[in-house]
Design an enzyme around this catalytic site. Structure first.
Site, mmCIF file in Angstrom:
data_model
loop_
_atom_site.group_PDB
_atom_site.id
_atom_site.type_symbol
_atom_site.label_atom_id
_atom_site.label_comp_id
_atom_site.label_asym_id
_atom_site.label_seq_id
_atom_site.Cartn_x
_atom_site.Cartn_y
_atom_site.Cartn_z
ATOM 1 N N GLU A 175 0.828 -1.210 0.000
ATOM 2 C CA GLU A 175 0.000 0.000 0.000
ATOM 3 C C GLU A 175 0.859 1.255 0.000
ATOM 4 O O GLU A 175 2.042 1.219 0.335
ATOM 5 C CB GLU A 175 -0.946 0.019 1.200
ATOM 6 N N GLY A 315 6.218 0.063 4.460
ATOM 7 C CA GLY A 315 5.039 -0.214 3.642
ATOM 8 C C GLY A 315 5.451 -0.559 2.224
ATOM 9 O O GLY A 315 6.500 -1.162 1.997
ATOM 10 N N GLU A 316 4.594 -0.201 1.266
ATOM 11 C CA GLU A 316 4.828 -0.429 -0.162
ATOM 12 C C GLU A 316 4.738 -1.897 -0.571
ATOM 13 O O GLU A 316 4.809 -2.215 -1.741
ATOM 14 C CB GLU A 316 6.198 0.110 -0.618
ATOM 15 N N GLY A 317 4.644 -2.821 0.397
ATOM 16 C CA GLY A 317 4.752 -4.243 0.080
ATOM 17 C C GLY A 317 6.163 -4.772 0.230
ATOM 18 O O GLY A 317 6.448 -5.918 -0.141
#
Length: 347
Positions: A175, A315-317
């Protein structure tokens, strides 16, 4: 999930040339992947196949970010999505090194990406499923309408389905959204037994004054959620990217496809999905334990054993991308490791 082949799969794992349980959590990963891939089969699968693993990064903006509770302004969401599409972010590095397909979904940033970078409008790694120009400020009013929640669940299901139909049998969710730790914290506080102060953390690194303000604002949003069901709570304090992740989890379960879950925000979306359909949990694997308050509770509540504990809070995966090699290793030992009988090892 049909668990009728669970014992056969476990026996296959136990008969590998190792002491029982010696590969720890990897054995549980292999069992779960094999069980998922045995659904609708006449017998337990003899081989775990990981095909075209795909990272889906869901991006959206949050009205509550206007209250100054993040280290960065809302424009950074769009700037980071541009960075993703240019290949310059941490998640791009980790996807590249681990040969992971990458897509970013605009679920509702403040403005479409072409406003900032016109040539990115038709970027092959961009999926536009906008629910609006960011959510409303949930500390003052509902973040979104019930219609937007319903559409967001549909959009999330759509992107999961199209990714699976394109050949992926392993999804990974990440995300991006300034303010989304506040939304995730509010969802957790509203839907779990936890108090607000146990759900709210430092995000990507706010100071103590911002943390105090964040606690107050989250509490204001949560105060409207008493007695509401999960979809209504999503309407009150959710995020466009979070509701689409929930829809994607539900569709992945319907299509019997595992999802590798990233950190706190994705885990909260997973938690909400289990409230809507408890069987979604059977298809979730958890990548890592983040530094964020509340993540420990989510993991414990879902009986999850995260694969990594690296102090990540980006975050970001990124955590999911880093954990993929462990899933591949679990599949490889299940597929290739000799049994005591085939190796001629006596015990």
């Amino acid at each position: 999930m049909d668990c009728s082949f669970s014992a056969d799969i476990q026996t296959r794992i136990d008969n590998k040339t190792k002491p029982l349980g010696a590969l720890g959590v990897l054995e549980k990963v292999a069992l779960q992947l094999a069980l998922i891939q045995s659904q609708d089969q006449a017998q337990a699968v003899e081989e775990i196949v990981i095909r075209k693993p795909t990272m889906l990064v869901f991006a959206g903006d949050h009205g509550v970010a206007k209250e100054g509770i993040s280290i960065a302004p809302s424009e950074v969401t769009q700037q980071m999505v541009a960075n993703f599409l240019a290949g310059g972010a941490a998640i791009n590095c980790f996807c590249d090194v681990n040969q992971i397909e990458f897509k970013v979904i605009d679920c509702g940033m403040l403005a479409p990406i072409e406003v900032m970078v016109p040539e990115f409008k038709s970027h092959p790694n961009l999926i536009e499923q906008r629910l609006g120009n960011g959510t409303a400020n949930f500390s003052k009013q509902a973040a979104m309408s019930s219609e937007q929640v319903a559409l967001g669940l549909e959009y999330g299901a759509r992107v999961a389905q199209s990714t699976i139909y394109s050949g992926s049998n392993l999804l990974m969710f990440g995300e991006m959204g300034i303010g989304n730790t506040s939304s995730a914290s509010a969802l957790l506080a509203a839907l779990s037994p936890l108090e607000v102060n146990h759900c709210v953390g430092l995000g990507t690194g706010i100071n103590s004054e911002q943390l105090s303000r964040k606690l107050k604002l989250v509490a204001q949003g949560v105060s409207r959620c008493r007695g509401l069901d999960a979809k209504a709570v999503l309407s009150q304090v959710g995020g466009f990217e979070i509701v689409q992740m929930v829809g994607a989890f539900l569709e992945a379960k319907r299509l019997k496809t595992p999802v590798l879950v990233d950190g706190f925000i994705v885990s909260v979306a997973a938690y909400v999905a289990t409230l809507l359909d408890e069987e979604t949990r059977d298809y979730m694997l958890f990548a890592h334990r983040s530094e964020e308050n509340g993540h420990k509770f989510v993991l414990e509540s879902l009986k999850a054993e995260p694969l990594l504990d690296l102090g990540l809070r980006l975050g970001e995966g990124t955590g999911a991308a880093l954990a993929l090699p462990l899933l591949k290793a679990a599949a490889q030992f299940y597929n290739k490791m000799a049994s005591f009988e085939s190796a001629g090892v006596t015990v």
